[in-house]
Write a protein that holds these residues in place. Sequence first.
Motif, short mmCIF file in Angstrom:
data_model
loop_
_atom_site.label_atom_id
_atom_site.label_comp_id
_atom_site.label_asym_id
_atom_site.label_seq_id
_atom_site.Cartn_x
_atom_site.Cartn_y
_atom_site.Cartn_z
N LYS A 295 -7.20 3.47 -0.41
CA LYS A 295 -7.92 4.98 -1.00
C LYS A 295 -8.44 5.07 1.10
CE LYS A 295 -11.89 0.96 -1.02
NZ LYS A 295 -13.08 1.66 -1.86
N TYR A 296 -7.08 4.51 1.85
CA TYR A 296 -8.06 5.44 2.87
C TYR A 296 -6.08 5.63 3.62
CZ TYR A 296 -12.12 2.63 3.18
OH TYR A 296 -13.28 1.51 2.90
N LEU A 297 -5.53 6.05 2.68
CA LEU A 297 -4.41 7.13 3.15
C LEU A 297 -4.75 8.06 2.19
CD1 LEU A 297 -2.16 4.40 1.84
CD2 LEU A 297 -2.78 4.82 4.03
N ASP A 298 -3.86 9.34 2.99
CA ASP A 298 -4.07 10.80 2.60
C ASP A 298 -3.89 10.94 1.02
OD1 ASP A 298 -4.63 13.63 3.22
OD2 ASP A 298 -2.57 13.93 2.85
N LYS A 299 -4.77 11.54 0.08
CA LYS A 299 -4.53 12.09 -0.68
C LYS A 299 -4.49 10.94 -2.10
CE LYS A 299 -1.30 15.83 -0.51
NZ LYS A 299 -0.06 16.84 -0.70
N ALA A 300 -5.19 9.68 -1.76
CA ALA A 300 -5.28 8.37 -2.74
C ALA A 300 -6.85 9.01 -2.95
CB ALA A 300 -5.72 7.30 -1.33
#
Length: 444
Positions: A295-300
């Motif tokens: 959830k903390y990665l880009d575009k997640a």
Amino acid sequence: MKKLLLLAVAATAFAVTSYAGDYLTNTNQSIRFLRNPSRVGAIGIDGVYYNPAGVAFLKDGWHFQFNWQSPHQKRNVYSNYGPLFGANYLNPGIAEADGSFSRKFNGKVDVLMQPSLFAVYNTGNWSFQFGFGILGGGGECKFKQGIGAFEALVGQMGMAKMGALFGGYSLNQHVEGKSFYYGVTMAAARRIGDKLSLSLGLRGIIASNHFKGGVDDINFRTTGGDIIPAGSNYLLDCKQNGFGISPIIGLDYRPNQYLNLALRYEFRTHLEVESKAKNNDAFNALAAGQPAFAKYLDKAKHNADMPSMLAFGVEVSPLPYLRIDAGYNHYFDLDTKQWNTDLLKDTDEITFGVEFDVTKKFEVSAGLQHTFYSQKEANYSDMNFNLDCTSLGLGIGYKVTENLTLNASYFTSFYQDHTKPQTVGYSTYSRTNNVFGVGVDITF
């Protein structure tokens, strides 16, 4: 290190929680609530949130209410991991009588102004309503000293890596999180005769979160005094945004001039948030393929539902200048994906309050609210903990003119500390909460 950052991310996700209400739901939406938290059975302008059906019993015309709150919250963790914190050669912990070392980690929230407003237009049997407020989160929480779980895992990593040569560790850590769930409500109510009113509304929730955290400058010391850098720094910088809509229905019944009964049901808000992240490469490489980091990665994207809620209230007026209130709130937390694995049952609240007209212009009020959580031990961590509490609200209202009333209030919460045993040592969680508020009611 993977375990360290896994905990860092999970903890940061819940850096800011509500001031009054459920895990994600702020019920402190007006100064009149801070004066008396039992508002569901009352009839007033802030009924746009608490009792929308009852708003239809206000006189015809326009009604406005403006509220300014200033919440101040502390979230403290007293951590003990046996003798481990004594090995921090730059900042040893507090020595205990049993030979262990402890440290107190302080989180702080200070909000200068948290606004809300309500607008009502009544005509005949109809009432048209608008409301705006911060319905979840509401500030920024900073742990300037970091949190104990971060430090403990760094120390444990050093011991595992260096074995008999381990002579200590040092680190820098920082954690902060902002969370705002802005709510916009539009509703209509209609009186049916002189005793009954029904309402129907929609609420849109705009979620805006920003989480930052990291562990850097990690060093280990050998028994001979040599300093060995641990390697990479891991930094998280993630913003999340989302939008959801839920319907709200209400009922108000006034059998006579002495009694008012009200009911409100808020449906679950299905809320999906999307991340825009500027994490450093080391963090992203670590997070790749790890479900807990997704959830903390880009575009997640991930689910962040707000639970449905059932509220019931009653107001009794045995005398023209005295109003006695009681209420019950039930939050259907187990129906939400993000909470149901770590809870034993849904959350309940009971409320009581009294309002007394000292003169025709001056009124005083006070009330109590008790919140019952039911959680598994897994739901307590250094930054993710909610404690059973009893809250006290009190305040005054002064009618400057027939159409203008000023409100002032103070609201405080008394929490029950919780101690969680660990494999080695323990953590004790405590909180404080104080809210000051002023507001104005205008009718014409």
